[in-house]
Write a protein that holds these residues in place. Sequence first.
Motif, PDB file in Angstrom:
ATOM      1  N   GLU A 157       0.721  -1.277   0.050  1.00 45.12           N
ATOM      2  CA  GLU A 157      -0.069  -0.019   0.094  1.00 45.12           C
ATOM      3  C   GLU A 157       0.883   1.275   0.059  1.00 45.12           C
ATOM      4  O   GLU A 157       0.700   2.314  -0.672  1.00 45.12           O
ATOM      5  N   GLU A 158       2.014   1.389   0.581  1.00 47.24           N
ATOM      6  CA  GLU A 158       2.930   2.525   0.749  1.00 47.24           C
ATOM      7  C   GLU A 158       3.695   2.626  -0.582  1.00 47.24           C
ATOM      8  O   GLU A 158       3.661   3.750  -1.261  1.00 47.24           O
ATOM      9  N   ILE A 159       3.929   1.462  -1.344  1.00 49.55           N
ATOM     10  CA  ILE A 159       4.500   1.669  -2.584  1.00 49.55           C
ATOM     11  C   ILE A 159       3.361   2.201  -3.599  1.00 49.55           C
ATOM     12  O   ILE A 159       3.675   3.177  -4.389  1.00 49.55           O
ATOM     13  N   GLU A 160       1.968   1.678  -3.613  1.00 49.13           N
ATOM     14  CA  GLU A 160       1.180   2.228  -4.654  1.00 49.13           C
ATOM     15  C   GLU A 160       0.781   3.707  -4.133  1.00 49.13           C
ATOM     16  O   GLU A 160       0.524   4.421  -5.056  1.00 49.13           O
ATOM     17  N   SER A 161       0.641   4.127  -2.920  1.00 49.29           N
ATOM     18  CA  SER A 161       0.519   5.385  -2.600  1.00 49.29           C
ATOM     19  C   SER A 161       1.582   6.109  -3.094  1.00 49.29           C
ATOM     20  O   SER A 161       1.436   7.316  -3.838  1.00 49.29           O
ATOM     21  N   GLN A 162       2.835   5.812  -3.127  1.00 48.75           N
ATOM     22  CA  GLN A 162       3.861   6.954  -3.531  1.00 48.75           C
ATOM     23  C   GLN A 162       3.722   6.872  -5.165  1.00 48.75           C
ATOM     24  O   GLN A 162       3.851   8.170  -5.805  1.00 48.75           O
ATOM     25  N   LEU A 163       3.411   5.767  -5.613  1.00 48.76           N
ATOM     26  CA  LEU A 163       3.452   5.768  -7.327  1.00 48.76           C
ATOM     27  C   LEU A 163       2.324   6.692  -7.814  1.00 48.76           C
ATOM     28  O   LEU A 163       1.949   7.042  -8.812  1.00 48.76           O
ATOM     29  N   ASN A 164       1.141   6.904  -6.796  1.00 53.57           N
ATOM     30  CA  ASN A 164      -0.196   7.345  -7.335  1.00 53.57           C
ATOM     31  C   ASN A 164       0.003   8.983  -7.286  1.00 53.57           C
ATOM     32  O   ASN A 164      -1.259   9.469  -7.336  1.00 53.57           O
ATOM     33  N   GLN A 165       0.816   9.531  -6.581  1.00 53.53           N
ATOM     34  CA  GLN A 165       0.857  10.827  -6.204  1.00 53.53           C
ATOM     35  C   GLN A 165       0.748  11.557  -7.680  1.00 53.53           C
ATOM     36  O   GLN A 165       1.286  11.332  -8.755  1.00 53.53           O
ATOM     37  N   ALA A 166       0.173  12.913  -7.581  1.00 57.52           N
ATOM     38  CA  ALA A 166      -0.230  13.451  -9.058  1.00 57.52           C
ATOM     39  C   ALA A 166       1.239  13.910  -9.624  1.00 57.52           C
ATOM     40  O   ALA A 166       1.328  13.967 -10.836  1.00 57.52           O
ATOM     41  N   TRP A 167       2.188  14.140  -8.943  1.00 55.94           N
ATOM     42  CA  TRP A 167       3.413  14.602  -9.861  1.00 55.94           C
ATOM     43  C   TRP A 167       4.175  13.587 -10.537  1.00 55.94           C
ATOM     44  O   TRP A 167       5.106  13.727 -11.395  1.00 55.94           O
ATOM     45  N   VAL A 168       3.712  12.387 -10.031  1.00 55.20           N
ATOM     46  CA  VAL A 168       4.741  11.312 -10.700  1.00 55.20           C
ATOM     47  C   VAL A 168       4.401  10.942 -12.250  1.00 55.20           C
ATOM     48  O   VAL A 168       3.173  10.918 -12.690  1.00 55.20           O
ATOM     49  N   GLN A 169       5.551  10.863 -13.112  1.00 55.59           N
ATOM     50  CA  GLN A 169       5.798  10.817 -14.295  1.00 55.59           C
ATOM     51  C   GLN A 169       6.154   9.314 -14.628  1.00 55.59           C
ATOM     52  O   GLN A 169       7.016   8.882 -13.735  1.00 55.59           O
ATOM     53  N   PRO A 170       6.087   8.692 -15.752  1.00 54.87           N
ATOM     54  CA  PRO A 170       6.653   7.385 -16.179  1.00 54.87           C
ATOM     55  C   PRO A 170       8.061   7.273 -15.827  1.00 54.87           C
ATOM     56  O   PRO A 170       8.860   6.253 -15.327  1.00 54.87           O
ATOM     57  N   GLN A 171       8.744   8.364 -16.049  1.00 51.09           N
ATOM     58  CA  GLN A 171      10.100   8.402 -16.044  1.00 51.09           C
ATOM     59  C   GLN A 171      10.796   8.916 -14.751  1.00 51.09           C
ATOM     60  O   GLN A 171      11.912   8.913 -14.587  1.00 51.09           O
ATOM     61  N   HIS A 172      10.039   9.363 -14.076  1.00 55.29           N
ATOM     62  CA  HIS A 172      10.456  10.042 -12.605  1.00 55.29           C
ATOM     63  C   HIS A 172      10.577   8.841 -11.698  1.00 55.29           C
ATOM     64  O   HIS A 172      10.394   7.529 -11.706  1.00 55.29           O
ATOM     65  N   PHE A 173      11.737   9.262 -10.884  1.00 55.15           N
ATOM     66  CA  PHE A 173      12.221   8.594  -9.905  1.00 55.15           C
ATOM     67  C   PHE A 173      11.220   8.877  -8.645  1.00 55.15           C
ATOM     68  O   PHE A 173      11.231  10.225  -8.150  1.00 55.15           O
ATOM     69  N   VAL A 174      10.761   7.783  -8.011  1.00 54.97           N
ATOM     70  CA  VAL A 174       9.932   7.897  -6.964  1.00 54.97           C
ATOM     71  C   VAL A 174      10.436   7.526  -5.756  1.00 54.97           C
ATOM     72  O   VAL A 174      10.709   6.157  -5.689  1.00 54.97           O
ATOM     73  N   PRO A 175      10.714   8.298  -4.773  1.00 55.04           N
ATOM     74  CA  PRO A 175      11.329   7.383  -3.324  1.00 55.04           C
ATOM     75  C   PRO A 175      10.453   6.939  -2.472  1.00 55.04           C
ATOM     76  O   PRO A 175       9.294   7.075  -2.602  1.00 55.04           O
ATOM     77  N   LEU A 176      11.061   5.947  -2.041  1.00 58.09           N
ATOM     78  CA  LEU A 176      10.204   5.027  -1.118  1.00 58.09           C
ATOM     79  C   LEU A 176      10.640   4.918   0.297  1.00 58.09           C
ATOM     80  O   LEU A 176       9.904   4.857   1.137  1.00 58.09           O
TER      81      LEU A 176
END
Length: 675
Positions: free
Chosen positions: A211-230
């Motif tokens: 759930e924490e991973i999905e929450s980070q991936l679903n943030q509005a700023w996220v783009q396919p090529q972005h680094f998403v911190p966990l």
Amino acid sequence: MKQWALFSFIFFLSLFLITGCQKKEEVKPEERLQEYVEHWEAYDFKAMHEMTETVGKEAFIDRYEKIYHDIDVENLQISFDMPDPESENNEEEEIESVHYPLQVKMDTIAGPVSFDSEIEMVKTVEVIDEQETVNWLVNWNEGLIFPQIKDGGTIGIKAVQPARGQIYDRNRQGIAINESIYQMGVVPNQFTENSDSEKQQIADLLDITLEEIESQLNQAWVQPQHFVPLKVVPSLEQKDLAGAVSSIKPLTYQTIVGRVYPFGEAAAHLVGYIAPITAEKLDELDNDLYNENDLIGYRGLEELFEEQLRGEEGLVIYAQKEGQEPVTIAEKKVIHGKNLNLTIDIHVQNELYYALNGEAGTAAAINPSSGEVLGLVSSPSFDPNAFLYGLSSATWDKWNNDPDTPLLNRFASTFAPGSVFKPITSAIGLTNGSIDPAEGLEINGLTWQKEGWGNYRIRRVSESNGLVDLHDALVRSDNIYFAMQALGMGEEALVTGMKNFGIGEDFPFTYPIQTSTISANGSLENEVLLADTSYGQGEVQMSALHLASSFSAILNNGTIMKSSLLMDEEASSWKEGLISSEHASLLQNAMRDVVTSGTGQDANISSVEIAGKTGTAELKQSQTQTGGQENGWFVGYPLDGSIIISMMIEHIEEKPNGSGYVAEKVANAIENLPN
């Protein structure tokens, strides 16, 4: 007729000139400017706007208010000079504008700002009801806010974060340092068709939930090529994260700077940790210094020296024009946190911690000649890195529910010292003359009581052959001998002697250590309590550090040096005249024999000659209680006197050799210390 007509024309022309277009008294430009300045200093931007030439409200009032609010302008002072007469037209009727040199001063969040400028007053004339009204307005431009934006631009503020001070041991080994850490994260477009499996692998590796991973991936700023911190981790060695990055395609990391505690659990109680500030903590603090995004010290030195370690934030007020480098208007220099250089030797710290092997207990080590503290350990402990890099609820619950209480700082607490208190009683009796070291007492059997004590009896660990003197009593740890000596000494003498050793007063040390106590009420009026106190039972309580310091009097010919934790502290004595050199030598010889032939033989190793005293403290709810918890003590030192180690381990009642179990651990720690 012609003369009359000419006279009438002149009369009416004069009347017209006098009444029809009569001017009101003109206001001087400097008077209007002074009025403008007064509004300015009062931050009355609305009134200022009404005194300017054509400029929109948004471009004036809103801009002034926002800039002055953002940079927190205070103590605004504005002055102007009269213009040079030679630079202005002296024929008043032809003057259309006047330029005044202007000086502006103010205080801001980044410090004082002052600048010189020029302000133009422009003449305006209005005809109302056939009357001329002369006024002077300010020809405003943005340069009157700050000259740097006269031709356009914006005002910005940049915060410069201080580097937190680092904590080092005496040999400059980092105990709490700022070092490269790793921000673990994922790149969304790198997930394969097995994304569910990959996410589960990542969750397991980082000890987070899907759930924490999905929450980070679903943030509005996220783009396919972005680094998403966990999650941030202090090392890639944990769970072989470097290998995982190679094998799990979407998993990667970025390197950042963060707080690291290289020695983990071994120094956790001493150093403490930093962590995100809580809402409750924020309510207690100065909001000018902290906000909800800050990290703050909790426990240990991180909390105790928070102010020195955190430093002070720097601020820069700057003007920015498109396509140009920013221009600094004011700057409050960042003040980086101060480093702490401890007297602690991390090698000693580690040896003591690992000697305890996770058992509930504590240890302190000092240099007796200087008072420098070389080690302070509480066991079991916790990983301070976890508070900053992901403390799971499972780990937190485990720590809180552990019966050995790993979150309890035992080296800052006091405990019943048991028989390690006997050398202190000996020093007190030798100094006040109540104990004659050559005098032997007749003691028969394993138990003894004074007449009138009812069922209460004092027990010793072994029977004696013949009379018992001080040396024999120390070597065999004879409780009865010390009880008899205390009764002969009397309450006043023993209490006075204990106070001379600092028992009952605040222990002078940088790190708060609980005050050692003589008894619950500071007296020993009860005879049984007086007797029990002489051998470290009763109600006497001491910290491991205070015990080590007390033993130093025996090595320093009666002087206890003030315990120090910071390298820049000057050495000074705390207590003096506690024992003569002759009597100190007697006790040193006795404590060597404790190890070679007495109760401390588990510390008798071939590589290092060690002296010391064992002790077993029985934790009883009443004087008649039997059984229960026993804490084992050993305070020992090598004969060269380079270090004194005081160690206590709880629940030794089931150990086959009792306090000898602790003596062996202290001996091994001394043996393993670097030369």
